[in-house]
Scaffold this motif. Structure first.
Motif, PDB file in Angstrom:
ATOM      1  N   GLN A  16     103.018  81.661 -15.259  1.00 50.73           N
ATOM      2  CA  GLN A  16     102.502  82.065 -16.561  1.00 50.73           C
ATOM      3  C   GLN A  16     103.324  83.176 -17.193  1.00 50.73           C
ATOM      4  O   GLN A  16     103.132  83.518 -18.358  1.00 50.73           O
ATOM      5  N   THR A  17     104.265  83.736 -16.440  1.00 52.03           N
ATOM      6  CA  THR A  17     105.220  84.667 -17.020  1.00 52.03           C
ATOM      7  C   THR A  17     106.247  83.858 -17.808  1.00 52.03           C
ATOM      8  O   THR A  17     106.785  82.880 -17.300  1.00 52.03           O
ATOM      9  N   PRO A  18     106.529  84.216 -19.073  1.00 50.20           N
ATOM     10  CA  PRO A  18     107.405  83.392 -19.910  1.00 50.20           C
ATOM     11  C   PRO A  18     108.875  83.451 -19.493  1.00 50.20           C
ATOM     12  O   PRO A  18     109.700  84.119 -20.113  1.00 50.20           O
ATOM     13  N   ARG A  19     109.203  82.734 -18.414  1.00 56.45           N
ATOM     14  CA  ARG A  19     110.577  82.629 -17.943  1.00 56.45           C
ATOM     15  C   ARG A  19     110.693  81.394 -17.071  1.00 56.45           C
ATOM     16  O   ARG A  19     109.690  80.757 -16.736  1.00 56.45           O
ATOM     17  N   GLU A  20     111.916  81.033 -16.721  1.00 53.92           N
ATOM     18  CA  GLU A  20     112.129  79.913 -15.816  1.00 53.92           C
ATOM     19  C   GLU A  20     112.360  80.439 -14.411  1.00 53.92           C
ATOM     20  O   GLU A  20     113.132  81.372 -14.198  1.00 53.92           O
ATOM     21  N   TRP A  21     111.678  79.815 -13.442  1.00 57.25           N
ATOM     22  CA  TRP A  21     111.748  80.271 -12.058  1.00 57.25           C
ATOM     23  C   TRP A  21     112.534  79.275 -11.215  1.00 57.25           C
ATOM     24  O   TRP A  21     112.133  78.122 -11.088  1.00 57.25           O
ATOM     25  N   LEU A  26     110.934  81.079  -6.058  1.00 61.94           N
ATOM     26  CA  LEU A  26     109.500  80.889  -5.829  1.00 61.94           C
ATOM     27  C   LEU A  26     109.209  80.741  -4.347  1.00 61.94           C
ATOM     28  O   LEU A  26     108.229  81.305  -3.822  1.00 61.94           O
ATOM     29  N   ALA A  27     110.040  79.975  -3.653  1.00 61.14           N
ATOM     30  CA  ALA A  27     109.843  79.774  -2.217  1.00 61.14           C
ATOM     31  C   ALA A  27     109.953  81.092  -1.463  1.00 61.14           C
ATOM     32  O   ALA A  27     109.172  81.372  -0.540  1.00 61.14           O
ATOM     33  N   GLU A  28     110.911  81.929  -1.889  1.00 60.68           N
ATOM     34  CA  GLU A  28     111.098  83.218  -1.215  1.00 60.68           C
ATOM     35  C   GLU A  28     109.906  84.132  -1.455  1.00 60.68           C
ATOM     36  O   GLU A  28     109.442  84.815  -0.530  1.00 60.68           O
ATOM     37  N   ARG A  29     109.412  84.156  -2.690  1.00 61.18           N
ATOM     38  CA  ARG A  29     108.268  85.016  -3.003  1.00 61.18           C
ATOM     39  C   ARG A  29     107.018  84.590  -2.250  1.00 61.18           C
ATOM     40  O   ARG A  29     106.216  85.426  -1.840  1.00 61.18           O
ATOM     41  N   LEU A  30     106.818  83.283  -2.116  1.00 62.88           N
ATOM     42  CA  LEU A  30     105.607  82.781  -1.472  1.00 62.88           C
ATOM     43  C   LEU A  30     105.797  82.531   0.017  1.00 62.88           C
ATOM     44  O   LEU A  30     104.849  82.126   0.701  1.00 62.88           O
ATOM     45  N   THR A  36     107.634  72.692  -0.081  1.00 61.89           N
ATOM     46  CA  THR A  36     106.234  73.069  -0.318  1.00 61.89           C
ATOM     47  C   THR A  36     106.029  73.454  -1.780  1.00 61.89           C
ATOM     48  O   THR A  36     105.004  73.126  -2.388  1.00 61.89           O
ATOM     49  N   ILE A  37     107.012  74.148  -2.371  1.00 63.26           N
ATOM     50  CA  ILE A  37     106.916  74.514  -3.786  1.00 63.26           C
ATOM     51  C   ILE A  37     106.814  73.256  -4.642  1.00 63.26           C
ATOM     52  O   ILE A  37     106.000  73.183  -5.576  1.00 63.26           O
ATOM     53  N   ARG A  38     107.619  72.222  -4.349  1.00 63.92           N
ATOM     54  CA  ARG A  38     107.575  70.987  -5.128  1.00 63.92           C
ATOM     55  C   ARG A  38     106.200  70.325  -5.027  1.00 63.92           C
ATOM     56  O   ARG A  38     105.658  69.828  -6.025  1.00 63.92           O
ATOM     57  N   ARG A  39     105.617  70.326  -3.821  1.00 59.89           N
ATOM     58  CA  ARG A  39     104.279  69.744  -3.653  1.00 59.89           C
ATOM     59  C   ARG A  39     103.238  70.550  -4.428  1.00 59.89           C
ATOM     60  O   ARG A  39     102.335  69.982  -5.051  1.00 59.89           O
ATOM     61  N   PRO A  57     121.430  72.679  -9.324  1.00 57.84           N
ATOM     62  CA  PRO A  57     121.565  72.858  -7.884  1.00 57.84           C
ATOM     63  C   PRO A  57     120.358  73.556  -7.281  1.00 57.84           C
ATOM     64  O   PRO A  57     119.970  73.270  -6.139  1.00 57.84           O
ATOM     65  N   ASP A  58     119.787  74.471  -8.033  1.00 57.81           N
ATOM     66  CA  ASP A  58     118.639  75.212  -7.493  1.00 57.81           C
ATOM     67  C   ASP A  58     117.322  74.656  -8.004  1.00 57.81           C
ATOM     68  O   ASP A  58     116.290  74.800  -7.359  1.00 57.81           O
ATOM     69  N   GLY A  59     117.343  74.039  -9.164  1.00 56.48           N
ATOM     70  CA  GLY A  59     116.084  73.562  -9.745  1.00 56.48           C
ATOM     71  C   GLY A  59     115.301  74.709 -10.341  1.00 56.48           C
ATOM     72  O   GLY A  59     115.313  75.802  -9.791  1.00 56.48           O
ATOM     73  N   GLY A  60     114.665  74.490 -11.459  1.00 57.46           N
ATOM     74  CA  GLY A  60     113.893  75.546 -12.089  1.00 57.46           C
ATOM     75  C   GLY A  60     112.588  75.021 -12.639  1.00 57.46           C
ATOM     76  O   GLY A  60     112.474  73.837 -12.973  1.00 57.46           O
ATOM     77  N   TYR A  61     111.578  75.898 -12.724  1.00 53.30           N
ATOM     78  CA  TYR A  61     110.261  75.505 -13.204  1.00 53.30           C
ATOM     79  C   TYR A  61     109.774  76.521 -14.226  1.00 53.30           C
ATOM     80  O   TYR A  61     110.019  77.727 -14.109  1.00 53.30           O
ATOM     81  N   ARG A  62     109.063  76.006 -15.222  1.00 53.50           N
ATOM     82  CA  ARG A  62     108.406  76.901 -16.179  1.00 53.50           C
ATOM     83  C   ARG A  62     107.189  76.197 -16.757  1.00 53.50           C
ATOM     84  O   ARG A  62     107.140  74.970 -16.829  1.00 53.50           O
TER      85      ARG A  62
END
Length: 340
Positions: A16-21, A26-30, A36-39, A57-62
């Motif tokens: 919900q933070t306006p940026r691309e992760w 995300l995996a490192e933070r969680l 698991t992040i993809r699931r 290469p890394d993939g990003g989500y927003r």
């Protein structure tokens, strides 16, 4: 983080933070794998959260805008800021703050932890807002109590002060809350009088839902029309005001009633035709309240009718000038008053 629900909530809060992760971040933070992040992203999508993925290469989500409004997660500061804003708007019946805002406030205050509710109350009590001219404010707690009773179809008890100052106790079946921009009204079926009534919310005290449910009755007309009919019972008058600006510069509540100025010099201050615009409408508001509202636009204006409004504008201008140490002039920088 092995607790899936907690992990999903944390993931949602990050998205919900306006940026691309990047997925790896995300995996490192969680503290889980990118798989698991993809699931977890797929689970959020199934719940209605529109998460967009970008290739790389890394993939990003927003999180992006979707077709429906999913639930939001708010931190403490965000929740307090929203609650204070909603309470300020509801308490002073700011134009444009409708019943939906009060419903949102009722939902938010219902789930606010005690520590945050205390902070909201402290901020509200320490804040004074210059929004009205007649001094009639609404207790936000009373407003949200009524909104909850309307939504839950619960009978409501409250103390009510009539126009002549007489106090009564009322038991009602609340139907709708209606905002006119300057005041809030409760439309309800009065159990003791066995008829529909309109109550000014700023005259309501100690409202509480009794817990007794009721089947909603059918109001003979739309709730807004019902309130409007009651207001029309008061003395209404025609208003004619010239502004020294074009219609596009007027606030929304005036713009729809604006026409080009007559070109007699009253609107523009320079005597040129079309230098400003003229506003004509009917109202049942008190002249004092309407004069204050016109002054709060911050625009140059001249009142042409009625004389009662012109007198109210002159009186307001004199009080403001005296308060500023400028004597008792016939106008202020905001406008002048002239009987048309």
């Amino acid at each position: 983080m092995t607790d899936t629900p907690a992990r999903l909530l944390t993931l949602l809060s990050l998205l919900q933070t306006p940026r691309e992760w990047p997925g790896s971040e995300l995996a490192e933070r969680l503290r889980v794998s990118t798989r698991t992040i993809r699931r977890d992203i797929d689970r959020l999508r199934e719940l209605g959260y529109p998460v967009e993925a970008t290739l790389g290469p890394d993939g990003g989500y927003r999180l992006v805008a979707g077709a429906a409004m999913p639930p939001l997660l708010l931190d403490d500061e965000e929740a307090v800021a929203i609650a204070v804003g909603l309470r300020a708007g509801a308490g002073h019946a700011v134009e444009g703050v409708e019943e939906a805002s009060v419903r949102a406030l009722a939902k938010l205050e219902q789930v606010l932890p005690g520590r945050l509710r205390h902070r909201v109350g402290a901020l509200q009590s320490a804040t004074i807002a210059l929004t009205r001219g007649d001094g009639a404010t609404v207790d936000p707690h009373a407003l949200t109590t009524m909104a909850s009773a309307v939504a839950g179809r619960e009978r409501l008890r409250f103390a009510y002060r009539a126009r002549d100052g007489a106090g009564t106790r009322r038991l009602v079946e609340p139907y709708r809350l209606v905002s006119t921009g300057s005041r809030w009204y409760l439309v309800a079926f009065d159990m003791d009088r066995e008829d529909w009534r309109t109550f000014r919310v700023d005259r309501v005290a100690e409202p509480f839902a009794t817990g007794a449910r009721f089947a909603p009755r059918e109001l003979p007309m739309d709730a807004v029309d019902f309130v409007r009919r009651g207001l029309h019972g008061r003395q209404r008058y025609a208003v004619e005001v010239d502004f020294g600006v074009g219609a596009q510069e007027l606030p929304g509540w005036l713009r729809g009633d604006a026409v080009p100025a007559d070109g007699d010099g009253a609107a523009g201050g320079d005597g040129a035709a079309g230098a400003g615009c003229r506003v004509r409408f009917e109202t049942g508001d008190s002249p004092e309240w309407l004069a204050a509202r016109l002054a709060l636009t911050g625009l140059p204006f001249t009142v042409h009718a009625p004389e009662l409004l012109a007198e109210a504008a002159r009186s307001l201008a004199a009080r403001l000038a005296a308060g500023a140490g400028g004597g008792t002039g016939t106008g202020t920088g905001a406008g002048t008053a002239a009987a048309g």
